[in-house]
Design an enzyme around this catalytic site. Sequence first.
Site, PDB file in Angstrom:
ATOM      1  CG  HIS A  36      80.314  75.596  44.295  1.00 32.75           C
ATOM      2  ND1 HIS A  36      79.653  74.945  43.278  1.00 32.75           N
ATOM      3  CD2 HIS A  36      80.432  74.666  45.303  1.00 32.75           C
ATOM      4  CE1 HIS A  36      79.405  73.695  43.639  1.00 32.75           C
ATOM      5  NE2 HIS A  36      79.863  73.496  44.856  1.00 32.75           N
ATOM      6  CE1 TYR A  95      80.737  81.570  40.843  1.00 31.82           C
ATOM      7  CE2 TYR A  95      79.604  79.571  41.520  1.00 31.82           C
ATOM      8  CZ  TYR A  95      80.449  80.232  40.643  1.00 31.82           C
ATOM      9  OH  TYR A  95      81.009  79.568  39.578  1.00 31.82           O
ATOM     10  CG  HIS A 114      75.130  78.217  43.664  1.00 35.64           C
ATOM     11  ND1 HIS A 114      75.830  77.647  44.715  1.00 35.64           N
ATOM     12  CD2 HIS A 114      75.869  77.956  42.548  1.00 35.64           C
ATOM     13  CE1 HIS A 114      76.932  77.082  44.245  1.00 35.64           C
ATOM     14  NE2 HIS A 114      76.979  77.257  42.939  1.00 35.64           N
TER      15      HIS A 114
END
Length: 352
Positions: free
Chosen positions: A176, A178, A173
């Site tokens: 977003h 992060y 990931h």
Amino acid sequence: MNLFSSLNLRDLTLKNRIVVSPMQQYSAKDGIPGHWHLVHLGSRAVGGAGLIITECTAVSPDGLATLSDVGIWNDEQMEGWKTIVNFVHEQDSKIGIQLWHSGGKGSLSHPNMGMKPLSRQEGGWTVKSCSATIMNGVTPQELTVGEILDLQTKFVEAALRSVEAGFDTIELHAGHGYLFHQFYSALINKRTDKYGGSLENRIRFLVETVQAVRNAIPQGMPLMVRISAVDYVDGPEGWKLDDSIALSEILKENGVDFITASGGGFTNVSKDKVYPGYQVPFATAIKGQVGVMTGAVGMITDAVQANDIIVNGQADLTIIARAHLRDPYFAIHSAKELDIETAIPWQYKRGF
């Protein structure tokens, strides 16, 4: 080719192009997935999705966003995931794990408590990021180079546990807002060493981690990355689609098989920019210019819309979130709506 055509990624074959998008459930204790996660993910497998991707799964305790997130930094967590993986496989679906570190967006209360910064007394911790740039009203500590290298090791260890747990694919990931995104976006990254400054330096942490994970996992296992294709911020510091195309080229060269093209993470997106399929063009652009398989996200809500994305070659997979919350059997219902034959669990055939 349509929504129910199969797709090959290295040694992995998906039975259709419907993916259950990662969606945090905030329902774990000590990072261990439990009964909720088994039923939540398992019911979407019963419902016919070709691939299910877990919610973002922390590679270390300080990678959590809240104390109710899942992890895979120890063997007890891995054993919890094995039960879920085995059930999904029994339904003839595939399952991937999304590995993640929240960086400066960590140490928050449960959503039901407002997702506010946790105090030490509440179990909070010191958050760290690429730079001491304020996020969620908190200024994180800047990671040292040694800590960056240690985090790369933690991603590799988590990937190896994921392999042992039986997952079919791994997704990093990197979107977003992060940790990976914090590094590659100049909005957050103010470093002056080899991990900051130029685009090449800002993507270094992600690229090095990709290299390490790719070398650690089986050759036949696909490696996926989710990115925020744009920051939705004007000006020179905002991450743009051209940056994502350049990044995707490098990720592809380093063994990444699939890019999920999402967006945002540091600011609220203007409502006039949000509409059905609003992020699909990101996947289309990366697919067309880089020649890597992509997944489309962003208000994909019905069968016809999802099928059109595949038929028109806009993306290789439709990655669907909230429609799967409303309907665990989205895939089966989509096949019926499109008049395409698909397998239905024998236990449920009377209902169809």
